[in-house]
Design a protein around this motif. Sequence first.
Motif, short mmCIF file in Angstrom:
data_model
loop_
_atom_site.label_atom_id
_atom_site.label_comp_id
_atom_site.label_asym_id
_atom_site.label_seq_id
_atom_site.Cartn_x
_atom_site.Cartn_y
_atom_site.Cartn_z
N LEU A 1 122.32 52.41 -38.35
CA LEU A 1 122.36 51.57 -37.28
C LEU A 1 122.83 51.99 -35.85
O LEU A 1 122.10 51.69 -34.90
CB LEU A 1 123.26 50.24 -37.43
N GLY A 2 123.85 52.82 -35.98
CA GLY A 2 124.33 53.24 -34.59
C GLY A 2 123.59 54.31 -34.04
O GLY A 2 123.38 54.17 -32.85
N ALA A 3 122.81 55.14 -34.92
CA ALA A 3 122.00 56.06 -34.12
C ALA A 3 120.58 55.42 -33.67
O ALA A 3 120.20 55.72 -32.52
CB ALA A 3 121.40 57.06 -35.35
N PHE A 4 120.37 54.32 -34.33
CA PHE A 4 119.18 53.49 -33.78
C PHE A 4 119.36 52.80 -32.50
O PHE A 4 118.80 53.00 -31.58
CB PHE A 4 118.79 52.55 -34.93
N LEU A 5 120.58 52.20 -32.55
CA LEU A 5 120.94 51.38 -31.26
C LEU A 5 121.25 52.49 -30.13
O LEU A 5 121.03 52.30 -28.89
CB LEU A 5 121.97 50.31 -31.48
N ASP A 6 121.85 53.42 -30.28
CA ASP A 6 122.08 54.52 -29.49
C ASP A 6 120.90 55.24 -28.62
O ASP A 6 120.81 55.45 -27.73
CB ASP A 6 122.87 55.52 -30.00
N CYS A 7 120.04 55.33 -29.49
CA CYS A 7 118.62 55.96 -28.88
C CYS A 7 117.99 55.05 -28.20
O CYS A 7 117.30 55.35 -27.12
CB CYS A 7 117.78 56.48 -30.24
N LEU A 8 118.15 53.75 -28.62
CA LEU A 8 117.22 52.66 -27.98
C LEU A 8 117.98 52.57 -26.58
O LEU A 8 117.46 52.00 -25.55
CB LEU A 8 117.31 51.36 -28.47
N SER A 9 119.25 52.50 -26.44
CA SER A 9 120.22 52.41 -25.37
C SER A 9 119.84 53.49 -24.18
O SER A 9 119.48 53.26 -23.02
CB SER A 9 121.57 52.59 -25.59
N ARG A 10 119.68 54.79 -24.79
CA ARG A 10 119.32 55.74 -23.73
C ARG A 10 117.88 55.45 -23.26
O ARG A 10 117.61 55.62 -22.33
CB ARG A 10 119.32 57.08 -24.53
N ALA A 11 117.01 55.27 -24.41
CA ALA A 11 115.46 54.80 -23.88
C ALA A 11 115.34 53.90 -22.79
O ALA A 11 114.62 53.84 -21.82
CB ALA A 11 114.76 54.45 -24.81
N GLY B 1 112.88 53.43 -10.61
CA GLY B 1 113.74 53.62 -9.31
C GLY B 1 115.15 53.14 -9.38
O GLY B 1 115.69 52.93 -8.42
N GLY B 2 115.68 52.82 -10.68
CA GLY B 2 116.91 52.30 -10.76
C GLY B 2 117.85 53.36 -10.47
O GLY B 2 117.61 54.49 -10.83
N ARG B 3 119.16 53.03 -9.97
CA ARG B 3 119.96 54.38 -9.92
C ARG B 3 121.12 54.28 -10.67
O ARG B 3 121.90 55.28 -11.02
CB ARG B 3 120.57 54.10 -8.43
N SER B 4 121.56 53.28 -11.42
CA SER B 4 122.82 53.03 -12.22
C SER B 4 122.67 52.07 -13.14
O SER B 4 122.55 50.96 -12.95
CB SER B 4 124.03 53.02 -11.31
N ALA B 5 122.81 52.60 -14.50
CA ALA B 5 122.90 51.44 -15.49
C ALA B 5 123.44 52.33 -16.79
O ALA B 5 123.14 53.18 -17.20
CB ALA B 5 121.19 51.28 -15.81
N VAL B 6 124.43 51.70 -17.38
CA VAL B 6 125.13 51.61 -18.67
C VAL B 6 124.99 50.61 -19.81
O VAL B 6 125.12 49.39 -19.54
CB VAL B 6 126.55 51.72 -18.14
N ILE B 7 123.88 51.10 -20.80
CA ILE B 7 123.67 50.12 -21.57
C ILE B 7 124.19 50.48 -23.11
O ILE B 7 124.30 51.77 -23.18
CB ILE B 7 122.09 50.06 -21.89
N ASP B 8 124.84 49.35 -23.73
CA ASP B 8 125.22 49.73 -25.08
C ASP B 8 124.95 48.54 -26.07
O ASP B 8 125.63 47.68 -26.11
CB ASP B 8 126.72 49.78 -25.19
#
Length: 335
Positions: free
Chosen positions: A64-74, A83-90
């Motif tokens: 689950l952690g690997a799945f959600l981490d990959c989606l967060s980076r994607a 064109g976005g400049r700053s985003a932090v998604i978890d």
Amino acid sequence: MAVTEVRVGRDRVRLDVEGLCGARLAPTGSVVLPEHVEVYRIGVGWGEQVPCSEADRARWEGALGAFLDCLSRALEEVYRAHGGRSAVIDLAEGSRAWHGIGRPRRWPGRQRRATERSVHAQQVFALELHRVTELYRPVRAELEQRVAEALVARKAAEEARRREERRRRAVLDGVAAREVWLYRPAGRGEPVRIHRSDIRRSDLPAAESSAAPEGPEGSAGPSRGPLTARELAAALRELVRAPDGSGDFRWDERARAATEEECRAQDVAVTFHDWWREVTGNHWRTGPEGPQPVVASPGTRGSSRSHGIGGTGVSGSGGYSGGHGLSGFGGFGGY
């Protein structure tokens, strides 16, 4: 390998690519992006209790952690591609922070290039989503089956408990329906003795032990033979309310033990007091001599049904404290 249990619950994780990219997300029929993905959370406050080993739990949490981490980076990548400049998604923690993206400028040729970049970014995201979903699919399928099995087991256990409760109640009611109870009303200040007609009392001769109760003149009491438990409870309540009645009940020890044994013989372990309360109500307290009635103190105002001994007062005349008044608090006229 030690087996434990962990609660597993299905959850929907919101992707919201459109919300991230705003007006720069170009509509396209070649890519369909889902609004959310379904996962199974481990060790949460909802779902089903699933048996597992520590290795199982570690494997599920890792997938689950690997799945959600990959989606967060994607998601961060598709945001920057627009064109976005700053985003932090978890997605694992359910948090995201980003700066909004402005509308594209409508300069000649620029809108076409922006659309092409948007479609390409969406295609890249869709490929990554498909890749990580396929990696997570076996674990999700395993958990889906485990949760379904746990749900079936829980419902079966609940139904078994309901059947056992119905059986237990039938046993208690069956014992309560037996007409075996007798009591001997006594004079003022004396205890009421309660026993069973089928159990010989140690403090009475054999012939008297099974005789129907006959109280002294003017005392409350049944005029017929043995009673059921509920009939006995009603008669005892009348004794408590009677002007010269008593609220001091002495239950024969052998009768109490025999009642417990009747229940135990039918695989129901219960104390006499608990049995009595379950079949007659909660208006009884535990005492060393058996169940005793719960009554209010003589000085408490209200209906005589909540009081101990009392007379009958009409419009404030006569009666003991706690008597039955027919007009206001007439029962207290004796003060």
